[in-house]
Design a protein around this motif. Structure first.
Motif, mmCIF file in Angstrom:
data_model
loop_
_atom_site.group_PDB
_atom_site.id
_atom_site.type_symbol
_atom_site.label_atom_id
_atom_site.label_comp_id
_atom_site.label_asym_id
_atom_site.label_seq_id
_atom_site.Cartn_x
_atom_site.Cartn_y
_atom_site.Cartn_z
ATOM 1 N N ILE A 121 -3.044 5.238 -0.476
ATOM 2 C CA ILE A 121 -3.855 4.428 -1.388
ATOM 3 C C ILE A 121 -3.764 3.005 -0.854
ATOM 4 O O ILE A 121 -2.706 2.378 -0.926
ATOM 5 C CB ILE A 121 -3.374 4.517 -2.848
ATOM 6 N N VAL A 163 -1.793 1.654 -9.344
ATOM 7 C CA VAL A 163 -1.723 2.487 -8.143
ATOM 8 C C VAL A 163 -0.652 3.569 -8.307
ATOM 9 O O VAL A 163 -0.865 4.725 -7.942
ATOM 10 C CB VAL A 163 -1.462 1.625 -6.888
ATOM 11 N N VAL A 166 -9.865 0.532 -3.924
ATOM 12 C CA VAL A 166 -8.952 1.099 -2.939
ATOM 13 C C VAL A 166 -9.682 2.144 -2.103
ATOM 14 O O VAL A 166 -10.717 2.668 -2.519
ATOM 15 C CB VAL A 166 -7.719 1.756 -3.608
ATOM 16 N N ASN A 187 0.841 -1.191 0.000
ATOM 17 C CA ASN A 187 0.000 0.000 0.000
ATOM 18 C C ASN A 187 0.878 1.244 0.000
ATOM 19 O O ASN A 187 2.011 1.219 0.478
ATOM 20 C CB ASN A 187 -0.896 0.010 1.243
ATOM 21 N N TYR A 245 -5.281 -0.923 -0.529
ATOM 22 C CA TYR A 245 -6.043 -2.006 -1.143
ATOM 23 C C TYR A 245 -7.239 -2.364 -0.270
ATOM 24 O O TYR A 245 -7.124 -2.499 0.944
ATOM 25 C CB TYR A 245 -5.144 -3.236 -1.313
#
Length: 128
Positions: free
Chosen positions: A91, A114, A80, A25, A93
């Motif tokens: 951001i 991402v 997300v 992340n 998951y």
């Protein structure tokens, strides 16, 4: 000797076929240097929404400081959550469909999506 060469070639081929990458992340990505003095939290929110939408993400504000992003590409879906403030955003998951997430690894395209979102968000914040 021939068996060794074939074994090496097979190992290279199989590693090239690996379509998963470790899921990481984006946590507390600093944006203080991008935010101008006159900007508000609403400006940061609008930058995130517009950046995501420009890349095909469905962006939904859930509450102040939190946006949900959903990307549908072909048969793949990534979801997300994006918590944000005047100092940073993340951001994180949430869920996916057809991205082969196994609790640790995910389809190799997800990190690129991402990262593209991060770059676009930074661009939109900096250009306000």
């Amino acid at each position: 000797m021939r068996i060794i060469v074939l074994s090496i070639l097979l190992a290279i081929f199989l590693s090239a076929c690996n379509t998963s990458r470790p899921l990481t992340n984006l946590n507390d990505h600093n944006i203080e240097y991008l935010v101008d003095n006159g900007e508000t939290l609403e400006d940061v929110k609008l930058s995130i929404l517009r950046a995501g939408q420009s890349l095909g993400w469905e962006m939904t504000p859930l509450k102040p400081g939190l946006i949900r992003g959903k990307l549908n590409l072909r048969a793949h879906t990534a979801v997300v959550k994006i918590p944000y403030s005047m100092q940073s955003y993340s951001i994180i998951y949430v869920d996916s469909v057809n991205l082969d997430y196994d609790g640790k690894n995910i389809h190799r395209s997800y990190p690129r999506w991402v990262n593209n979102l991060k770059v676009k968000i930074d661009d939109f914040i900096a250009s306000r």
